[in-house]
Design a protein around this motif. Structure first.
Motif, PDB file in Angstrom:
ATOM      1  N   SER A   1     -55.410  31.065 -17.260  1.00 18.17           N
ATOM      2  CA  SER A   1     -55.400  29.599 -17.262  1.00 18.17           C
ATOM      3  C   SER A   1     -54.009  29.053 -16.968  1.00 18.17           C
ATOM      4  CB  SER A   1     -55.893  29.089 -18.614  1.00 18.17           C
ATOM      5  OG  SER A   1     -55.807  27.698 -18.685  1.00 18.17           O
ATOM      6  N   VAL A   2     -53.007  29.591 -17.621  1.00 18.14           N
ATOM      7  CA  VAL A   2     -51.630  29.133 -17.413  1.00 18.14           C
ATOM      8  C   VAL A   2     -51.203  29.386 -15.968  1.00 18.14           C
ATOM      9  CG1 VAL A   2     -49.211  29.587 -18.028  1.00 18.14           C
ATOM     10  CG2 VAL A   2     -50.923  29.325 -19.821  1.00 18.14           C
ATOM     11  N   MET A   3     -51.519  30.560 -15.453  1.00 18.78           N
ATOM     12  CA  MET A   3     -51.119  30.884 -14.082  1.00 18.78           C
ATOM     13  C   MET A   3     -51.850  30.009 -13.067  1.00 18.78           C
ATOM     14  SD  MET A   3     -48.718  32.839 -14.141  1.00 18.78           S
ATOM     15  CE  MET A   3     -47.896  33.677 -15.454  1.00 18.78           C
ATOM     16  N   LYS A   4     -53.093  29.666 -13.348  1.00 15.67           N
ATOM     17  CA  LYS A   4     -53.831  28.786 -12.435  1.00 15.67           C
ATOM     18  C   LYS A   4     -53.171  27.407 -12.382  1.00 15.67           C
ATOM     19  CE  LYS A   4     -58.358  26.839 -11.512  1.00 15.67           C
ATOM     20  NZ  LYS A   4     -59.742  26.704 -11.965  1.00 15.67           N
ATOM     21  N   VAL A   5     -52.805  26.871 -13.543  1.00 14.94           N
ATOM     22  CA  VAL A   5     -52.129  25.568 -13.583  1.00 14.94           C
ATOM     23  C   VAL A   5     -50.784  25.652 -12.858  1.00 14.94           C
ATOM     24  CG1 VAL A   5     -51.054  23.843 -15.089  1.00 14.94           C
ATOM     25  CG2 VAL A   5     -53.290  24.809 -15.690  1.00 14.94           C
ATOM     26  N   ARG A   6     -50.025  26.704 -13.133  1.00 16.39           N
ATOM     27  CA  ARG A   6     -48.714  26.867 -12.486  1.00 16.39           C
ATOM     28  C   ARG A   6     -48.872  26.975 -10.978  1.00 16.39           C
ATOM     29  NH1 ARG A   6     -44.869  31.803 -14.041  1.00 16.39           N
ATOM     30  NH2 ARG A   6     -45.271  30.944 -16.089  1.00 16.39           N
ATOM     31  N   ARG A   7     -49.801  27.802 -10.529  1.00 14.38           N
ATOM     32  CA  ARG A   7     -50.036  27.980  -9.098  1.00 14.38           C
ATOM     33  C   ARG A   7     -50.402  26.639  -8.453  1.00 14.38           C
ATOM     34  NH1 ARG A   7     -53.370  31.823  -9.529  1.00 14.38           N
ATOM     35  NH2 ARG A   7     -51.866  33.478  -9.219  1.00 14.38           N
ATOM     36  N   ASN A   8     -51.299  25.884  -9.081  1.00 12.40           N
ATOM     37  CA  ASN A   8     -51.712  24.588  -8.525  1.00 12.40           C
ATOM     38  C   ASN A   8     -50.547  23.606  -8.463  1.00 12.40           C
ATOM     39  OD1 ASN A   8     -54.316  25.474  -8.118  1.00 12.40           O
ATOM     40  ND2 ASN A   8     -55.093  24.617 -10.032  1.00 12.40           N
ATOM     41  N   GLU A   9     -49.723  23.598  -9.504  1.00 12.66           N
ATOM     42  CA  GLU A   9     -48.541  22.707  -9.513  1.00 12.66           C
ATOM     43  C   GLU A   9     -47.627  23.025  -8.327  1.00 12.66           C
ATOM     44  OE1 GLU A   9     -46.788  20.560 -11.837  1.00 12.66           O
ATOM     45  OE2 GLU A   9     -48.521  20.271 -13.150  1.00 12.66           O
ATOM     46  N   LEU A  10     -47.303  24.308  -8.174  1.00 13.13           N
ATOM     47  CA  LEU A  10     -46.364  24.699  -7.128  1.00 13.13           C
ATOM     48  C   LEU A  10     -46.967  24.552  -5.735  1.00 13.13           C
ATOM     49  CD1 LEU A  10     -44.736  27.756  -8.909  1.00 13.13           C
ATOM     50  CD2 LEU A  10     -43.761  25.472  -8.591  1.00 13.13           C
ATOM     51  N   ALA A  59     -31.903  22.949  -7.991  1.00 13.18           N
ATOM     52  CA  ALA A  59     -32.946  21.924  -7.944  1.00 13.18           C
ATOM     53  C   ALA A  59     -34.325  22.580  -7.880  1.00 13.18           C
ATOM     54  CB  ALA A  59     -32.726  20.992  -6.755  1.00 13.18           C
ATOM     55  N   ALA A  60     -34.478  23.621  -7.059  1.00 12.46           N
ATOM     56  CA  ALA A  60     -35.751  24.348  -6.982  1.00 12.46           C
ATOM     57  C   ALA A  60     -36.061  25.007  -8.316  1.00 12.46           C
ATOM     58  CB  ALA A  60     -35.693  25.386  -5.867  1.00 12.46           C
ATOM     59  N   SER A  61     -35.047  25.529  -8.964  1.00 15.43           N
ATOM     60  CA  SER A  61     -35.228  26.143 -10.284  1.00 15.43           C
ATOM     61  C   SER A  61     -35.773  25.133 -11.292  1.00 15.43           C
ATOM     62  CB  SER A  61     -33.895  26.717 -10.763  1.00 15.43           C
ATOM     63  OG  SER A  61     -33.967  27.108 -12.103  1.00 15.43           O
ATOM     64  N   ARG A  62     -35.269  23.918 -11.237  1.00 13.70           N
ATOM     65  CA  ARG A  62     -35.760  22.876 -12.152  1.00 13.70           C
ATOM     66  C   ARG A  62     -37.224  22.537 -11.883  1.00 13.70           C
ATOM     67  NH1 ARG A  62     -30.391  21.287 -11.421  1.00 13.70           N
ATOM     68  NH2 ARG A  62     -30.901  19.853  -9.733  1.00 13.70           N
ATOM     69  N   VAL A  63     -37.613  22.506 -10.608  1.00 11.84           N
ATOM     70  CA  VAL A  63     -39.010  22.230 -10.249  1.00 11.84           C
ATOM     71  C   VAL A  63     -39.910  23.351 -10.781  1.00 11.84           C
ATOM     72  CG1 VAL A  63     -40.644  22.038  -8.316  1.00 11.84           C
ATOM     73  CG2 VAL A  63     -38.447  20.833  -8.229  1.00 11.84           C
ATOM     74  N   ILE A  64     -39.493  24.585 -10.579  1.00 11.03           N
ATOM     75  CA  ILE A  64     -40.289  25.726 -11.047  1.00 11.03           C
ATOM     76  C   ILE A  64     -40.355  25.751 -12.566  1.00 11.03           C
ATOM     77  CG2 ILE A  64     -40.374  28.250 -11.145  1.00 11.03           C
ATOM     78  CD1 ILE A  64     -39.213  28.159  -8.233  1.00 11.03           C
ATOM     79  N   VAL A 111     -43.631  25.572 -15.058  1.00 13.81           N
ATOM     80  CA  VAL A 111     -43.892  26.522 -16.144  1.00 13.81           C
ATOM     81  C   VAL A 111     -44.170  25.763 -17.433  1.00 13.81           C
ATOM     82  CG1 VAL A 111     -42.851  28.314 -17.601  1.00 13.81           C
ATOM     83  CG2 VAL A 111     -42.582  28.416 -15.118  1.00 13.81           C
ATOM     84  N   VAL A 112     -43.324  24.802 -17.751  1.00  9.12           N
ATOM     85  CA  VAL A 112     -43.485  24.031 -18.978  1.00  9.12           C
ATOM     86  C   VAL A 112     -44.795  23.250 -18.963  1.00  9.12           C
ATOM     87  CG1 VAL A 112     -42.519  22.137 -20.350  1.00  9.12           C
ATOM     88  CG2 VAL A 112     -41.018  23.940 -19.476  1.00  9.12           C
ATOM     89  N   ARG A 113     -45.106  22.618 -17.833  1.00  6.25           N
ATOM     90  CA  ARG A 113     -46.373  21.877 -17.732  1.00  6.25           C
ATOM     91  C   ARG A 113     -47.567  22.810 -17.849  1.00  6.25           C
ATOM     92  NH1 ARG A 113     -43.414  18.552 -14.187  1.00  6.25           N
ATOM     93  NH2 ARG A 113     -44.131  19.666 -12.347  1.00  6.25           N
ATOM     94  N   SER A 114     -47.465  24.007 -17.298  1.00 10.60           N
ATOM     95  CA  SER A 114     -48.579  24.948 -17.392  1.00 10.60           C
ATOM     96  C   SER A 114     -48.793  25.381 -18.840  1.00 10.60           C
ATOM     97  CB  SER A 114     -48.366  26.159 -16.480  1.00 10.60           C
ATOM     98  OG  SER A 114     -47.317  26.983 -16.931  1.00 10.60           O
ATOM     99  N   LEU A 115     -47.716  25.482 -19.602  1.00 12.81           N
ATOM    100  CA  LEU A 115     -47.837  25.809 -21.031  1.00 12.81           C
ATOM    101  C   LEU A 115     -48.476  24.665 -21.802  1.00 12.81           C
ATOM    102  CD1 LEU A 115     -44.479  27.597 -21.845  1.00 12.81           C
ATOM    103  CD2 LEU A 115     -46.770  28.570 -21.933  1.00 12.81           C
TER     104      LEU A 115
END
Length: 161
Positions: A105-114, A13-18, A22-26
């Motif tokens: 940019s991608v890492m910033k979005v990913r970091r903010n999501e998580l 379940a955590a893997s799916r969230v992560i 990743v997909v949203r950050s892309l």
């Protein structure tokens, strides 16, 4: 019910969230980029001067697959090839300024999501999560015969920021 199946379900379940982060950050960046291409960009960002063979090893694919992925990144202007400073016969990959901006940019979005998910947790749960993730990362770094967490398994961890 034993603890193992429940733990496996929690990890999945955590893997799916992560993965969703990743997909949203892309999708948040104005670029057509695949997850393997992003992994290459992150690898090159972390270790400037990476060879295609090192990329192939990090991705766990053969050199021709890695070469095609790298060629697409070169063509798109995100990565460039140059002679190695140590060995002029060796060609290495480096991020272009556009590639660095994209990774950032991608890492910033990913970091903010998580971090948004983590922020909704109780403080005690956040502490427990941090401790558990440290142990998880040490175990991942020591996989495939690694003796020490100081030398992480690049195949597992290269895509992480």
């Amino acid at each position: 019910m034993s603890g193992k199946p429940v733990l496996a379900e929690e990890v999945m379940a955590a893997s799916r969230v992560i993965t969703a982060a990743v997909v949203r950050s892309l999708s948040a960046v104005d670029q057509k980029l695949t997850v393997p291409q992003l992994r290459v960009l992150v690898m090159v960002s972390a270790a400037q001067g990476l060879s295609v063979n090192a990329v192939a090893q990090g991705l766990g694919v053969n050199a021709s697959n890695a070469s095609r992925t790298c060629e697409r990144l070169v063509t798109s202007g995100l990565v460039f090839r140059e002679e190695s400073a140590d060995d002029r016969r060796r060609v290495v990959l480096n991020l272009s300024p556009a590639g660095k901006r994209l990774v950032d940019s991608v890492m910033k979005v990913r970091r903010n999501e998580l971090l948004g998910v983590v922020a909704r947790m109780a403080p005690a749960d956040r502490r427990t999560l941090a401790e558990s993730l440290r142990a998880f990362n040490v175990a991942a770094a020591m996989s495939e015969g690694q003796d020490s967490p100081d030398h992480p398994d690049q195949h597992l961890l290269a895509w992480l920021d």
